[in-house]
Design an enzyme around this catalytic site. Structure first.
Site, PDB file in Angstrom:
ATOM      1  N   SER A  94     -19.765  17.861  43.552  1.00 20.42           N
ATOM      2  CA  SER A  94     -19.757  18.512  44.572  1.00 20.42           C
ATOM      3  C   SER A  94     -18.989  18.771  44.780  1.00 20.42           C
ATOM      4  CB  SER A  94     -21.055  17.272  45.796  1.00 20.42           C
ATOM      5  OG  SER A  94     -21.482  17.464  46.504  1.00 20.42           O
ATOM      6  N   HIS A  98     -13.267  22.619  54.179  1.00 24.41           N
ATOM      7  CA  HIS A  98     -13.199  23.129  55.989  1.00 24.41           C
ATOM      8  C   HIS A  98     -11.840  24.161  56.092  1.00 24.41           C
ATOM      9  CE1 HIS A  98     -17.099  21.226  56.395  1.00 24.41           C
ATOM     10  NE2 HIS A  98     -16.536  20.507  56.069  1.00 24.41           N
ATOM     11  N   HIS A 108     -18.820  25.550  50.318  1.00 19.68           N
ATOM     12  CA  HIS A 108     -20.119  24.230  49.679  1.00 19.68           C
ATOM     13  C   HIS A 108     -20.064  25.032  48.442  1.00 19.68           C
ATOM     14  CE1 HIS A 108     -23.558  22.596  48.051  1.00 19.68           C
ATOM     15  NE2 HIS A 108     -22.907  21.379  48.249  1.00 19.68           N
ATOM     16  N   ASN A 110     -22.323  23.237  44.466  1.00 15.57           N
ATOM     17  CA  ASN A 110     -22.439  21.529  43.738  1.00 15.57           C
ATOM     18  C   ASN A 110     -23.338  21.999  42.462  1.00 15.57           C
ATOM     19  OD1 ASN A 110     -25.128  20.996  44.015  1.00 15.57           O
ATOM     20  ND2 ASN A 110     -24.870  22.067  46.263  1.00 15.57           N
ATOM     21  N   VAL A 111     -23.100  21.606  41.430  1.00 17.27           N
ATOM     22  CA  VAL A 111     -23.508  21.396  39.809  1.00 17.27           C
ATOM     23  C   VAL A 111     -23.958  19.441  39.723  1.00 17.27           C
ATOM     24  CG1 VAL A 111     -22.788  23.493  39.398  1.00 17.27           C
ATOM     25  CG2 VAL A 111     -21.236  21.767  38.871  1.00 17.27           C
ATOM     26  N   HIS A 147     -21.526  37.644  46.733  1.00  9.87           N
ATOM     27  CA  HIS A 147     -23.184  38.200  46.635  1.00  9.87           C
ATOM     28  C   HIS A 147     -22.241  38.682  45.073  1.00  9.87           C
ATOM     29  CE1 HIS A 147     -25.581  36.036  49.377  1.00  9.87           C
ATOM     30  NE2 HIS A 147     -25.046  36.495  50.158  1.00  9.87           N
ATOM     31  N   GLY A 261     -25.319   4.580  47.554  1.00  7.18           N
ATOM     32  CA  GLY A 261     -24.164   5.663  46.439  1.00  7.18           C
ATOM     33  C   GLY A 261     -22.867   5.377  47.915  1.00  7.18           C
ATOM     34  N   ARG A 262     -22.077   6.187  47.397  1.00  6.29           N
ATOM     35  CA  ARG A 262     -20.532   4.799  48.425  1.00  6.29           C
ATOM     36  C   ARG A 262     -20.487   6.077  49.221  1.00  6.29           C
ATOM     37  NH1 ARG A 262     -14.673   6.624  48.021  1.00  6.29           N
ATOM     38  NH2 ARG A 262     -13.510   5.292  48.698  1.00  6.29           N
TER      39      ARG A 262
END
Length: 305
Positions: A94, A98, A108, A110-111, A147, A261-262
């Protein structure tokens, strides 16, 4: 690979983290990611990598995690009650970037892969992920490129995939209390298991590479564009929307916090600086007003004419 193999997925994700970090460091040209390896007491761990005060990237994080446990957190069982009582594993990459220059969008991606198991029953597994773009001063050619890259990577998996996952992205990254999208969208998908495992795995590989292909050219195109202090202040104000979404709506953030989680790694997605302003109204006809009127609404970016 003919069967579900989380170790193969994990190996790919570690390589993807390396590849993305290298591409972003090259685009920044100055700063390097600093790695913070961590262990989770309940099971698992990860590699958090953060880049700060670069020539282009003000702060960015690219995280890998592999965590597991014996009991599902509420954020997972809320929409999948059949998972209650199963042990689980989740791994993923993830990232949130910025940039300092308001002409470069925040991004952003994530997979991730998830599997829940129970003795005597078939495992429940799925992939999820995507990428989305949050501009402050949008350039239409950048959005079309973003896109188009998404469309191209989706096409081998079916003619309808881009449209479906674009709409899912528009719907998911929507701030209901503001009645606006977080940005100009991209791709989002979850619970992906209707294809064979190998096909689903190939799709997240395409998404991982697609993020690099979509985002790095935008950085390179805009990183030398001049900006004013007023534009910087508007960027900081709009970053507040990013914070609002992540803390109120984002399922990944909620899952991470509820599953123990952390915290530092989960909240690395937050911008280093942001501001709020009571009842802000952009000046009519300004670029800031155009962002609200033109860009924070779902639309077909590949068929504007």
């Amino acid at each position: 690979m003919s069967q579900i193999n989380i170790e193969t997925v994990k190996s790919y994700l570690l390589t993807l983290q390396d590849t993305i970090c290298q591409a972003l460091e090259a685009a920044d040209g100055k700063a390097k990611f600093v790695e913070d390896a961590w262990q989770r007491e309940e099971g698992g761990g990860g590699r958090t990598r953060v880049l700060t005060q670069g020539a282009v990237i003000e702060q960015g994080g690219v995280n890998f995690s592999h965590v597991y446990g014996s009991k599902m957190p509420p954020s997972a069982t809320a929409h999948r009650p059949e998972l209650a009582g199963r042990s689980w594993q989740a791994c993923g990459v993830s990232l949130v970037i910025h940039p300092k220059n308001p002409n470069i969008p925040t991004s952003h991606a994530n997979v991730r892969f998830f599997i829940a198991e129970k003795e005597g029953e078939e495992p429940v597994w799925w992939f999820g992920g995507g990428f989305d773009l949050t501009p402050f001063y949008p350039f239409e050619e950048d959005i079309i490129h973003w896109h188009q890259t998404a469309y191209n990577l989706c096409k081998p998996f079916g003619e309808s995939v881009y449209a479906e996952h674009k709409k899912w992205c528009d719907d998911y990254f929507y701030l209901k209390h503001r009645q606006e999208t977080r940005g100009v969208g991209g791709l989002f998908f979850d619970d992906l298991n209707h294809w064979p495992f190998e096909t689903c795995f190939d799709y997240i590989k395409a998404v991982g590479q697609g993020f690099i292909d979509a985002y790095v050219p935008i950085i390179n195109r805009r990183k030398d564009t001049e900006f004013t202090e007023a534009q910087r202040q508007f960027q900081l104000y709009r970053r507040g929307r990013y914070v609002e979404f992540n803390l109120v709506f984002d399922r990944g953030t909620l899952f991470g916090l509820q599953s123990g989680g952390r915290t530092e790694s989960i909240l690395m997605s937050m911008p280093p600086l942001a501001r709020w302003e009571y009842n802000y109204q952009p000046e009519p006809g300004s670029p800031e007003a155009q962002l609200y009127q033109r860009y924070l609404k779902p639309q077909d970016w590949l068929n504007l004419n």
